[in-house]
Design a protein around this motif. Structure first.
Motif, PDB file in Angstrom:
ATOM      1  N   TYR A 143      13.738 -12.668 -37.555  1.00 14.16           N
ATOM      2  CA  TYR A 143      14.546 -11.478 -37.282  1.00 14.16           C
ATOM      3  C   TYR A 143      13.938 -10.245 -37.955  1.00 14.16           C
ATOM      4  O   TYR A 143      13.765  -9.199 -37.317  1.00 14.16           O
ATOM      5  CB  TYR A 143      15.979 -11.688 -37.773  1.00 14.16           C
ATOM      6  N   VAL A 144      13.616 -10.351 -39.243  1.00 15.37           N
ATOM      7  CA  VAL A 144      13.095  -9.174 -39.950  1.00 15.37           C
ATOM      8  C   VAL A 144      11.702  -8.813 -39.448  1.00 15.37           C
ATOM      9  O   VAL A 144      11.339  -7.633 -39.401  1.00 15.37           O
ATOM     10  CB  VAL A 144      13.100  -9.365 -41.484  1.00 15.37           C
ATOM     11  N   GLN A 145      10.921  -9.823 -39.058  1.00 12.87           N
ATOM     12  CA  GLN A 145       9.597  -9.543 -38.520  1.00 12.87           C
ATOM     13  C   GLN A 145       9.714  -8.736 -37.224  1.00 12.87           C
ATOM     14  O   GLN A 145       9.007  -7.745 -37.024  1.00 12.87           O
ATOM     15  CB  GLN A 145       8.855 -10.844 -38.252  1.00 12.87           C
ATOM     16  N   GLU A 146      10.623  -9.148 -36.364  1.00  8.72           N
ATOM     17  CA  GLU A 146      10.816  -8.422 -35.102  1.00  8.72           C
ATOM     18  C   GLU A 146      11.370  -7.027 -35.337  1.00  8.72           C
ATOM     19  O   GLU A 146      10.994  -6.071 -34.669  1.00  8.72           O
ATOM     20  CB  GLU A 146      11.744  -9.220 -34.173  1.00  8.72           C
ATOM     21  N   LYS A 147      12.273  -6.909 -36.313  1.00  4.89           N
ATOM     22  CA  LYS A 147      12.860  -5.610 -36.632  1.00  4.89           C
ATOM     23  C   LYS A 147      11.783  -4.640 -37.105  1.00  4.89           C
ATOM     24  O   LYS A 147      11.754  -3.471 -36.717  1.00  4.89           O
ATOM     25  CB  LYS A 147      13.923  -5.771 -37.718  1.00  4.89           C
ATOM     26  N   ALA A 148      10.885  -5.121 -37.963  1.00  2.00           N
ATOM     27  CA  ALA A 148       9.822  -4.273 -38.501  1.00  2.00           C
ATOM     28  C   ALA A 148       8.807  -3.909 -37.421  1.00  2.00           C
ATOM     29  O   ALA A 148       8.398  -2.758 -37.298  1.00  2.00           O
ATOM     30  CB  ALA A 148       9.136  -4.968 -39.665  1.00  2.00           C
ATOM     31  N   SER A 166       9.948  -1.360 -34.546  1.00  2.00           N
ATOM     32  CA  SER A 166      10.121   0.051 -34.889  1.00  2.00           C
ATOM     33  C   SER A 166       8.883   0.878 -34.559  1.00  2.00           C
ATOM     34  O   SER A 166       8.970   2.095 -34.396  1.00  2.00           O
ATOM     35  CB  SER A 166      10.438   0.196 -36.385  1.00  2.00           C
ATOM     36  N   GLY A 167       7.720   0.225 -34.508  1.00  2.00           N
ATOM     37  CA  GLY A 167       6.480   0.948 -34.254  1.00  2.00           C
ATOM     38  C   GLY A 167       6.077   1.866 -35.387  1.00  2.00           C
ATOM     39  O   GLY A 167       5.244   2.744 -35.245  1.00  2.00           O
ATOM     40  N   SER A 168       6.670   1.645 -36.554  1.00  2.00           N
ATOM     41  CA  SER A 168       6.461   2.547 -37.689  1.00  2.00           C
ATOM     42  C   SER A 168       5.067   2.420 -38.277  1.00  2.00           C
ATOM     43  O   SER A 168       4.432   1.368 -38.216  1.00  2.00           O
ATOM     44  CB  SER A 168       7.509   2.243 -38.764  1.00  2.00           C
ATOM     45  N   SER A 169       4.636   3.520 -38.887  1.00  2.00           N
ATOM     46  CA  SER A 169       3.365   3.516 -39.611  1.00  2.00           C
ATOM     47  C   SER A 169       3.395   2.522 -40.767  1.00  2.00           C
ATOM     48  O   SER A 169       2.354   1.994 -41.160  1.00  2.00           O
ATOM     49  CB  SER A 169       3.079   4.923 -40.151  1.00  2.00           C
ATOM     50  N   PHE A 170       4.578   2.268 -41.308  1.00  2.00           N
ATOM     51  CA  PHE A 170       4.699   1.340 -42.428  1.00  2.00           C
ATOM     52  C   PHE A 170       4.204  -0.044 -42.034  1.00  2.00           C
ATOM     53  O   PHE A 170       3.620  -0.754 -42.838  1.00  2.00           O
ATOM     54  CB  PHE A 170       6.161   1.251 -42.882  1.00  2.00           C
ATOM     55  N   TYR A 171       4.432  -0.427 -40.794  1.00  2.00           N
ATOM     56  CA  TYR A 171       4.061  -1.767 -40.341  1.00  2.00           C
ATOM     57  C   TYR A 171       2.565  -2.005 -40.491  1.00  2.00           C
ATOM     58  O   TYR A 171       2.137  -3.096 -40.864  1.00  2.00           O
ATOM     59  CB  TYR A 171       4.492  -1.948 -38.882  1.00  2.00           C
ATOM     60  N   ALA A 184       0.564  -0.734 -42.669  1.00  2.00           N
ATOM     61  CA  ALA A 184       0.218  -0.902 -44.084  1.00  2.00           C
ATOM     62  C   ALA A 184       0.544  -2.312 -44.569  1.00  2.00           C
ATOM     63  O   ALA A 184      -0.100  -2.820 -45.487  1.00  2.00           O
ATOM     64  CB  ALA A 184       0.964   0.130 -44.922  1.00  2.00           C
ATOM     65  N   PHE A 185       1.530  -2.963 -43.958  1.00  2.00           N
ATOM     66  CA  PHE A 185       1.931  -4.295 -44.397  1.00  2.00           C
ATOM     67  C   PHE A 185       0.927  -5.361 -43.975  1.00  2.00           C
ATOM     68  O   PHE A 185       0.872  -6.437 -44.585  1.00  2.00           O
ATOM     69  CB  PHE A 185       3.298  -4.666 -43.811  1.00  2.00           C
ATOM     70  N   LEU A 186       0.153  -5.091 -42.940  1.00  2.00           N
ATOM     71  CA  LEU A 186      -0.717  -6.116 -42.361  1.00  2.00           C
ATOM     72  C   LEU A 186      -1.740  -6.654 -43.348  1.00  2.00           C
ATOM     73  O   LEU A 186      -2.177  -7.799 -43.231  1.00  2.00           O
ATOM     74  CB  LEU A 186      -1.453  -5.546 -41.132  1.00  2.00           C
ATOM     75  N   PHE A 216      12.518  -6.111 -46.772  1.00  2.00           N
ATOM     76  CA  PHE A 216      13.069  -4.878 -47.339  1.00  2.00           C
ATOM     77  C   PHE A 216      13.021  -3.748 -46.327  1.00  2.00           C
ATOM     78  O   PHE A 216      13.998  -2.987 -46.171  1.00  2.00           O
ATOM     79  CB  PHE A 216      12.295  -4.491 -48.602  1.00  2.00           C
ATOM     80  N   TYR A 217      11.930  -3.628 -45.607  1.00  2.00           N
ATOM     81  CA  TYR A 217      11.816  -2.575 -44.600  1.00  2.00           C
ATOM     82  C   TYR A 217      12.841  -2.780 -43.490  1.00  2.00           C
ATOM     83  O   TYR A 217      13.430  -1.811 -42.985  1.00  2.00           O
ATOM     84  CB  TYR A 217      10.403  -2.542 -44.017  1.00  2.00           C
ATOM     85  N   ALA A 218      13.082  -4.033 -43.108  1.00  2.00           N
ATOM     86  CA  ALA A 218      14.094  -4.322 -42.086  1.00  2.00           C
ATOM     87  C   ALA A 218      15.475  -3.881 -42.565  1.00  2.00           C
ATOM     88  O   ALA A 218      16.274  -3.360 -41.784  1.00  2.00           O
ATOM     89  CB  ALA A 218      14.093  -5.808 -41.744  1.00  2.00           C
TER      90      ALA A 218
END
Length: 279
Positions: free
Chosen positions: A6-11, A14-19, A21-23, A36-38
């Motif tokens: 669920y949180v993976q899909e939520k993050a 969003s298409g956010s730039s934050f995603y 950086a997490f990779l 946390f981002y979710a």
């Protein structure tokens, strides 16, 4: 779908730039920052997507209770179920999550900020605290890194405000301080009606110069000992600063459109920080 999915899909959705950086994070830290981002997205979506302020306030109140119950050992939402097993290891506190809710509550309670210190309070709650939690998840060792994370969060939020002037106007919100509108003779009704002018451009140049200054101040605060661990934050800084420059190069055409970077460019900017260790 389990909480982690669920949180993976939520993050990712969003298409956010934050995603991007997490990779590059190791799997355990990536799991923590994704959860946390979710959580942050869930809270933010309440304010942005729920049109009835009363309903939005009720939802935020529910989230306050959910955070309290989760830290008491009874999470019910998949985001909290994914996050709670990681809170102790990464020093995530209920107080911090409640502060983020406080920041989003401000969006329901006020649509104007008289001056920059007032706006800074909002930025502290919705972005500075987020930076503080993220820095711990990324692997912060030096206490001084907290000041850097707060300052970087503020710079990112100011970039968001510049990018979203037009979208916020459609919701009746103006984040640009009232006294600065007066300084550049820009009327609130002009923003709400999304009227572009030379006065508006001058106002936005002032906003952008301050954001750049705060980026520089943030980078100056990052201790050498934590430069390696804080690469994800530097990636976000690189992506958002590139976005800010794109907006500047487009003469602040943000009233009628949303300026954005392509996913490929975001990934390249993140990879460059990963490879070089700096913006």
């Amino acid at each position: 779908m389990n909480p982690e999915q669920y949180v993976q899909e939520k993050a990712a959705a969003s298409g956010s730039s934050f995603y991007y950086a997490f990779l590059f994070l190791p799997k355990p830290r990536r799991a923590a920052i994704t959860a946390f981002y979710a959580f942050c997205r869930e809270i933010d979506d309440v304010v942005d997507e729920v049109r009835d302020p009363g309903v939005a306030a009720t939802k935020l109140a529910w989230w306050r209770t959910e955070v309290a119950q989760s830290f008491a050992g009874q999470p019910s939402h998949p985001v909290m179920q994914a996050l709670m097993p990681l809170t102790a290891e990464y020093g995530i506190e209920a107080r911090q999550l409640q502060q983020i809710i406080d920041g989003c509550q401000m969006d329901l309670d006020q649509t104007r900020y008289l001056d920059f210190p007032g706006l800074q309070r909002y930025c502290h709650l919705v972005a500075g605290v987020v930076g503080e939690v993220a820095a711990r998840i990324f692997g912060q060792q030096d206490p001084q890194t907290t000041a850097y994370a707060h300052k970087l969060g503020q710079a990112l939020q100011l970039t968001n405000i510049i990018r979203d002037v037009g979208e916020d106007a459609l919701r009746g919100r103006i984040y640009l301080p009232v006294n600065e509108l007066q300084q550049f003779d820009v009327k609130a009704h002009e923003l709400l009606n999304r009227v572009y002018s030379e006065r508006f451009v001058a106002l936005m140049k002032f906003q952008a110069e301050r954001a750049h200054r705060i980026y520089d101040e943030a980078l100056a605060l990052l201790p050498a000992a934590d430069r390696r661990s804080q690469k994800p934050g530097l990636m976000m800084g690189s992506i958002y600063r590139a976005l800010l420059r794109e907006i500047e190069g487009d003469d602040f055409q943000v009233l009628q459109q949303r300026v954005s970077l392509t996913p490929l460019r975001k990934f390249w900017l993140a990879w460059r920080v990963q490879a070089l260790g700096r913006i």
